[in-house]
Design a protein around this motif. Structure first.
Motif, short mmCIF file in Angstrom:
data_model
loop_
_atom_site.label_atom_id
_atom_site.label_comp_id
_atom_site.label_asym_id
_atom_site.label_seq_id
_atom_site.Cartn_x
_atom_site.Cartn_y
_atom_site.Cartn_z
N GLU A 141 16.58 14.24 37.23
CA GLU A 141 17.45 14.99 36.32
C GLU A 141 16.79 16.32 36.00
N ASP A 164 26.39 15.80 34.14
CA ASP A 164 26.91 15.25 32.89
C ASP A 164 27.05 16.40 31.91
N THR A 165 28.28 16.74 31.56
CA THR A 165 28.54 17.91 30.72
C THR A 165 28.40 17.64 29.22
N CYS A 166 28.08 16.38 28.84
CA CYS A 166 27.89 16.09 27.41
C CYS A 166 26.69 15.16 27.21
N CYS A 167 25.67 15.32 28.02
CA CYS A 167 24.49 14.46 27.94
C CYS A 167 23.63 14.76 26.71
N ARG A 179 23.28 18.64 32.19
CA ARG A 179 22.42 17.74 32.98
C ARG A 179 22.89 17.77 34.43
N ASN A 181 22.03 16.10 38.17
CA ASN A 181 21.33 15.03 38.87
C ASN A 181 21.22 15.42 40.33
#
Length: 186
Positions: A141, A164-167, A179, A181
């Protein structure tokens, strides 16, 4: 002089705090056309960061540490200061048994040692361990604002496997810190 990379024993290095911080003049912006019955479009576009993106260790109330309990079968390798008290560079890897992947959970190199090939040497350890263990992939990540790290990982053969747009917060896209990956397929 080539710096020696050593195994960092868990009993000595558990809970060693790794400073989190980035400074970046660029970032990858997320351009998303939302999912509907026809599909969606997602683009990561590298853009200048104005103002410059600065994240310091003071922003987080949970510092990154080596050998955290939730990391399965963690191993850490690093370069130590001459007196052995300070970690100058390190990689921590752990297993994800259910998916047969190796995770690079930490990769840190102090500013004074960057550009000397240590990142590649540390990543080569992860690739070697993944091969020895018969893993199908290595995953890690990073953040969309950490463009230097992303460039390094791409150079090492990693590719985008997700985001991930709301990690971190509910406003990651606007904060320019999504985030990302990345994966290395064995």
């Amino acid at each position: 002089m080539e710096r020696e990379i050593v195994l960092l024993p868990k009993e000595k290095w558990k809970d060693y705090i790794l400073p989190i911080g980035t400074v970046s003049d660029t970032y990858y912006d997320m351009e998303i056309v939302p999912l509907d019955s026809e599909g969606c479009t997602v683009r990561l576009v590298k853009k200048p960061a104005v103002p410059r993106i600065v994240h310091t260790p003071d922003e987080w109330d949970y510092p990154d540490k080596l050998y955290q309990e939730y990391r399965e079968n963690a191993e850490a390798y690093g370069v130590l200061s001459e007196d052995g008290s300070r970690l100058l560079a390190c990689i921590e890897i752990c297993t994800e048994e259910w998916s047969n992947r190796l995770i690079v959970s930490e990769l840190r190199i102090t500013a004074e040692l960057r550009g000397q090939g240590l990142g590649k040497r540390l990543m080569d350890i992860a690739k070697k361990r993944a091969k020895e263990q018969g893993r199908r992939a290595i995953i890690l990540e990073t953040q969309s604002c950490n463009t230097n790290a992303i460039g390094f990982y791409l150079h090492q053969g990693f590719e985008l496997v997700g985001f991930d747009t709301c990690c971190y917060t509910n406003d990651d896209i606007n904060r320019r810190e999504v985030r990302i990956n990345l994966g290395y397929i064995m």
